[in-house]
Design a protein around this motif. Sequence first.
Motif, PDB file in Angstrom:
ATOM      1  N   LEU A 133      44.373  40.440  45.955  1.00 56.10           N
ATOM      2  CA  LEU A 133      45.018  40.859  44.684  1.00 56.10           C
ATOM      3  C   LEU A 133      46.385  40.826  45.115  1.00 56.10           C
ATOM      4  O   LEU A 133      46.866  41.450  43.836  1.00 56.10           O
ATOM      5  CB  LEU A 133      44.458  42.751  44.891  1.00 56.10           C
ATOM      6  N   ILE A 134      47.190  41.218  45.624  1.00 55.99           N
ATOM      7  CA  ILE A 134      48.393  41.035  45.641  1.00 55.99           C
ATOM      8  C   ILE A 134      48.975  39.742  45.351  1.00 55.99           C
ATOM      9  O   ILE A 134      49.769  39.513  43.931  1.00 55.99           O
ATOM     10  CB  ILE A 134      48.577  40.305  47.383  1.00 55.99           C
ATOM     11  N   GLU A 135      47.976  38.084  45.882  1.00 55.75           N
ATOM     12  CA  GLU A 135      48.316  36.820  45.196  1.00 55.75           C
ATOM     13  C   GLU A 135      47.860  37.267  43.246  1.00 55.75           C
ATOM     14  O   GLU A 135      48.268  36.180  42.678  1.00 55.75           O
ATOM     15  CB  GLU A 135      47.733  36.111  46.034  1.00 55.75           C
ATOM     16  N   ASP A 136      46.687  37.826  43.003  1.00 54.34           N
ATOM     17  CA  ASP A 136      46.622  37.715  41.256  1.00 54.34           C
ATOM     18  C   ASP A 136      46.891  39.198  40.673  1.00 54.34           C
ATOM     19  O   ASP A 136      45.705  39.713  41.051  1.00 54.34           O
ATOM     20  CB  ASP A 136      44.909  37.302  42.023  1.00 54.34           C
ATOM     21  N   LYS A 137      47.486  39.185  40.290  1.00 50.72           N
ATOM     22  CA  LYS A 137      48.053  40.183  38.748  1.00 50.72           C
ATOM     23  C   LYS A 137      46.752  40.451  37.939  1.00 50.72           C
ATOM     24  O   LYS A 137      46.717  41.472  37.990  1.00 50.72           O
ATOM     25  CB  LYS A 137      49.219  39.268  38.664  1.00 50.72           C
ATOM     26  N   GLU A 138      46.554  39.058  37.487  1.00 52.43           N
ATOM     27  CA  GLU A 138      45.178  39.357  37.048  1.00 52.43           C
ATOM     28  C   GLU A 138      43.790  40.264  37.177  1.00 52.43           C
ATOM     29  O   GLU A 138      43.546  41.057  36.359  1.00 52.43           O
ATOM     30  CB  GLU A 138      44.101  38.356  35.854  1.00 52.43           C
ATOM     31  N   LYS A 139      43.395  39.349  38.273  1.00 52.14           N
ATOM     32  CA  LYS A 139      42.449  41.307  38.972  1.00 52.14           C
ATOM     33  C   LYS A 139      43.513  42.097  39.214  1.00 52.14           C
ATOM     34  O   LYS A 139      42.158  42.835  39.052  1.00 52.14           O
ATOM     35  CB  LYS A 139      42.188  39.935  40.446  1.00 52.14           C
ATOM     36  N   ARG A 140      44.578  42.245  39.662  1.00 54.53           N
ATOM     37  CA  ARG A 140      44.797  43.394  39.985  1.00 54.53           C
ATOM     38  C   ARG A 140      44.723  44.614  39.303  1.00 54.53           C
ATOM     39  O   ARG A 140      43.725  45.001  38.395  1.00 54.53           O
ATOM     40  CB  ARG A 140      46.324  43.657  40.229  1.00 54.53           C
ATOM     41  N   ILE A 141      45.558  43.887  37.361  1.00 53.36           N
ATOM     42  CA  ILE A 141      44.949  44.910  36.230  1.00 53.36           C
ATOM     43  C   ILE A 141      43.410  44.184  35.712  1.00 53.36           C
ATOM     44  O   ILE A 141      43.261  46.011  35.697  1.00 53.36           O
ATOM     45  CB  ILE A 141      46.056  43.972  35.462  1.00 53.36           C
ATOM     46  N   THR A 142      42.785  43.613  35.773  1.00 53.61           N
ATOM     47  CA  THR A 142      41.617  44.191  36.003  1.00 53.61           C
ATOM     48  C   THR A 142      41.033  45.288  36.906  1.00 53.61           C
ATOM     49  O   THR A 142      40.217  46.135  35.787  1.00 53.61           O
ATOM     50  CB  THR A 142      41.079  42.784  35.739  1.00 53.61           C
ATOM     51  N   LEU A 143      40.915  45.134  37.579  1.00 49.54           N
ATOM     52  CA  LEU A 143      40.683  46.422  38.662  1.00 49.54           C
ATOM     53  C   LEU A 143      40.479  47.376  37.908  1.00 49.54           C
ATOM     54  O   LEU A 143      40.461  48.755  38.327  1.00 49.54           O
ATOM     55  CB  LEU A 143      40.061  46.078  40.000  1.00 49.54           C
ATOM     56  N   GLY A 144      41.931  47.408  38.048  1.00 49.70           N
ATOM     57  CA  GLY A 144      42.589  49.295  38.304  1.00 49.70           C
ATOM     58  C   GLY A 144      42.347  49.538  36.917  1.00 49.70           C
ATOM     59  O   GLY A 144      42.789  50.620  36.782  1.00 49.70           O
ATOM     60  N   ALA A 145      42.062  48.953  35.557  1.00 51.12           N
ATOM     61  CA  ALA A 145      42.403  49.652  34.409  1.00 51.12           C
ATOM     62  C   ALA A 145      40.779  50.014  34.560  1.00 51.12           C
ATOM     63  O   ALA A 145      40.822  50.756  33.550  1.00 51.12           O
ATOM     64  CB  ALA A 145      41.835  48.106  33.379  1.00 51.12           C
ATOM     65  N   LYS A 146      39.830  49.766  35.552  1.00 50.47           N
ATOM     66  CA  LYS A 146      38.595  50.299  35.104  1.00 50.47           C
ATOM     67  C   LYS A 146      38.660  51.614  36.281  1.00 50.47           C
ATOM     68  O   LYS A 146      37.872  52.619  35.925  1.00 50.47           O
ATOM     69  CB  LYS A 146      37.582  49.758  36.042  1.00 50.47           C
ATOM     70  N   GLY A 147      39.086  51.815  36.803  1.00 50.50           N
ATOM     71  CA  GLY A 147      39.704  53.008  37.696  1.00 50.50           C
ATOM     72  C   GLY A 147      39.533  54.948  37.118  1.00 50.50           C
ATOM     73  O   GLY A 147      38.952  55.527  36.995  1.00 50.50           O
ATOM     74  N   PRO A 148      40.176  55.134  35.971  1.00 49.26           N
ATOM     75  CA  PRO A 148      40.452  55.857  35.336  1.00 49.26           C
ATOM     76  C   PRO A 148      39.047  56.328  34.827  1.00 49.26           C
ATOM     77  O   PRO A 148      38.631  57.616  35.141  1.00 49.26           O
ATOM     78  CB  PRO A 148      41.615  56.243  34.431  1.00 49.26           C
ATOM     79  N   GLU A 149      38.576  55.570  34.312  1.00 44.23           N
ATOM     80  CA  GLU A 149      37.769  55.744  33.506  1.00 44.23           C
ATOM     81  C   GLU A 149      36.227  56.161  34.737  1.00 44.23           C
ATOM     82  O   GLU A 149      35.994  57.727  34.440  1.00 44.23           O
ATOM     83  CB  GLU A 149      36.839  55.563  32.674  1.00 44.23           C
ATOM     84  N   ASN A 150      35.928  56.061  35.672  1.00 45.32           N
ATOM     85  CA  ASN A 150      35.811  56.078  36.999  1.00 45.32           C
ATOM     86  C   ASN A 150      35.607  57.008  37.679  1.00 45.32           C
ATOM     87  O   ASN A 150      34.716  57.566  38.038  1.00 45.32           O
ATOM     88  CB  ASN A 150      35.496  54.611  37.999  1.00 45.32           C
ATOM     89  N   GLN A 151      36.912  57.476  37.671  1.00 47.18           N
ATOM     90  CA  GLN A 151      37.078  58.764  38.450  1.00 47.18           C
ATOM     91  C   GLN A 151      36.871  60.021  37.170  1.00 47.18           C
ATOM     92  O   GLN A 151      36.607  61.150  38.189  1.00 47.18           O
ATOM     93  CB  GLN A 151      38.601  58.674  38.542  1.00 47.18           C
ATOM     94  N   ARG A 152      36.450  59.565  36.363  1.00 44.32           N
ATOM     95  CA  ARG A 152      36.880  61.170  35.287  1.00 44.32           C
ATOM     96  C   ARG A 152      35.520  61.637  36.154  1.00 44.32           C
ATOM     97  O   ARG A 152      35.853  63.030  35.336  1.00 44.32           O
ATOM     98  CB  ARG A 152      36.571  60.246  33.839  1.00 44.32           C
ATOM     99  N   PRO A 153      34.328  61.858  35.956  1.00 39.26           N
ATOM    100  CA  PRO A 153      33.659  62.491  36.498  1.00 39.26           C
ATOM    101  C   PRO A 153      34.199  63.463  37.429  1.00 39.26           C
ATOM    102  O   PRO A 153      33.335  64.510  37.893  1.00 39.26           O
ATOM    103  CB  PRO A 153      31.986  61.752  36.527  1.00 39.26           C
ATOM    104  N   PHE A 154      34.807  62.939  38.594  1.00 38.26           N
ATOM    105  CA  PHE A 154      35.367  64.034  39.639  1.00 38.26           C
ATOM    106  C   PHE A 154      36.168  64.829  39.268  1.00 38.26           C
ATOM    107  O   PHE A 154      36.997  64.957  40.383  1.00 38.26           O
ATOM    108  CB  PHE A 154      35.346  62.345  41.047  1.00 38.26           C
ATOM    109  N   ASP A 155      36.818  64.668  38.036  1.00 38.81           N
ATOM    110  CA  ASP A 155      38.603  65.330  37.633  1.00 38.81           C
ATOM    111  C   ASP A 155      37.734  66.471  38.049  1.00 38.81           C
ATOM    112  O   ASP A 155      36.821  67.044  37.149  1.00 38.81           O
ATOM    113  CB  ASP A 155      38.684  65.195  36.819  1.00 38.81           C
ATOM    114  N   SER A 156      38.630  67.322  38.548  1.00 41.48           N
ATOM    115  CA  SER A 156      38.706  69.016  38.628  1.00 41.48           C
ATOM    116  C   SER A 156      38.590  69.662  37.722  1.00 41.48           C
ATOM    117  O   SER A 156      37.903  71.134  37.309  1.00 41.48           O
ATOM    118  CB  SER A 156      39.616  69.250  39.708  1.00 41.48           C
ATOM    119  N   SER A 157      39.023  68.757  36.436  1.00 37.56           N
ATOM    120  CA  SER A 157      39.361  69.304  35.415  1.00 37.56           C
ATOM    121  C   SER A 157      38.479  70.021  34.150  1.00 37.56           C
ATOM    122  O   SER A 157      38.178  70.361  33.768  1.00 37.56           O
ATOM    123  CB  SER A 157      40.808  68.820  34.530  1.00 37.56           C
TER     124      SER A 157
END
Length: 95
Positions: free
Chosen positions: A53-77
């Motif tokens: 992940l440190i060496e592959d910026k595109e992979k960091r961005i691609t994986l990270g971009a999926k986080g907010p959507e995956n987290q949404r069902p666990f959002d306390s709001s």
Amino acid sequence: DPFPLVTLEAMVLGKPIVLFDQAGGIHHAVKDAGVHIEEGFDEYAFEEALITLIEDKEKRITLGAKGPENQRPFDSSDALPKIHQLIMNGQPTSL
């Protein structure tokens, strides 16, 4: 912690996650927003995932971009209004 809040917070911020699949249930939230270490608690596999992940910026961005959507069902709001309704009305609701 079997379901660390810091992981959910990192996902909201778009950070890719590296986790041990056998360390609780957080892998159900992370899904495709990170690198899953399936070989038990193999610290060398964990290290390799971090280096990748440190060496592959595109992979960091691609994986990270999926986080907010995956987290949404666990959002306390989303859950808090339903919990409030249950407390005030005494009626069971689907959380």
